[in-house]
Design an enzyme around this catalytic site. Sequence first.
Site, PDB file in Angstrom:
ATOM      1  NE  ARG A 144     -35.072 -34.529  29.478  1.00 19.87           N
ATOM      2  CZ  ARG A 144     -35.183 -35.792  29.850  1.00 19.87           C
ATOM      3  NH1 ARG A 144     -34.633 -36.738  29.134  1.00 19.87           N
ATOM      4  NH2 ARG A 144     -35.829 -36.103  30.951  1.00 19.87           N
ATOM      5  CB  THR A 151     -37.313 -28.889  22.417  1.00 13.77           C
ATOM      6  OG1 THR A 151     -36.300 -28.584  23.393  1.00 13.77           O
ATOM      7  CG2 THR A 151     -38.126 -27.644  22.137  1.00 13.77           C
ATOM      8  CG  ASP A 201     -34.983 -35.882  38.043  1.00 13.37           C
ATOM      9  OD1 ASP A 201     -33.917 -35.658  38.656  1.00 13.37           O
ATOM     10  OD2 ASP A 201     -35.411 -35.140  37.143  1.00 13.37           O
ATOM     11  CG  ASP A 210     -36.185 -34.128  41.145  1.00 16.92           C
ATOM     12  OD1 ASP A 210     -35.582 -33.046  41.348  1.00 16.92           O
ATOM     13  OD2 ASP A 210     -37.134 -34.239  40.362  1.00 16.92           O
TER      14      ASP A 210
END
Length: 208
Positions: free
Chosen positions: A103, A107, A199, A202
């Site tokens: 991603r 944006t 995340d 992560d």
Amino acid sequence: MNNVFVSTHPLVKHKLTLLRSVKTEHKKFRELIRELGILLGYEATADLDLDDVPVETPLATAPGHHLREEIGLVPILRAGLGMVDGFHEMLPGAQVWHLGLYRDEKTLRPVSYYNKLPVEPTVQVCLILDPMLATGGSATAAIDVLKEWGVKRIKFVGLIAAPEGLSVVQAAHPDVPIHLAAIDEHLNERGFIVPGLGDAGDRQFGTA
């Protein structure tokens, strides 16, 4: 919401709670992702087609069944990798095809960087695996790729979704079932699911 299936299984709820906790370390996080993959895999494959195949037991002939279609597991790199082992325990003969999507932080749109699908589809059913359905961009892009590849049946299997992402995927692909452990409250300004679990990549791989 049509075609959205949220698990009500007590073990899913229990393990998802452990997964969310900020105190859960990387090793345990990976184990929980695998275990949730097994549980959600069981639910997401409940309608697979079967052929009737008699089987000889030590005593007599019994009615039996074999899966009719070839199954493909499509983890979205990198967070989806953690779900593959659980699904492979349920479907040891499944093929695994990887899609690399990340991603763009400005944006929030998906960017494709890896796709090694062969020219012709080798499976009839694909299960897209990604723990988090946030903006819906990566899931929608992955479904686009698989439909262009020629796969007839596609399902998305994740752990947590945001309502915003669900709306995006359903608008683009209303024919694709979505299997989840939970639907959370909303996306924050960075495109993270709230309350979520942080995340997923992560936390699996110790890069937080």
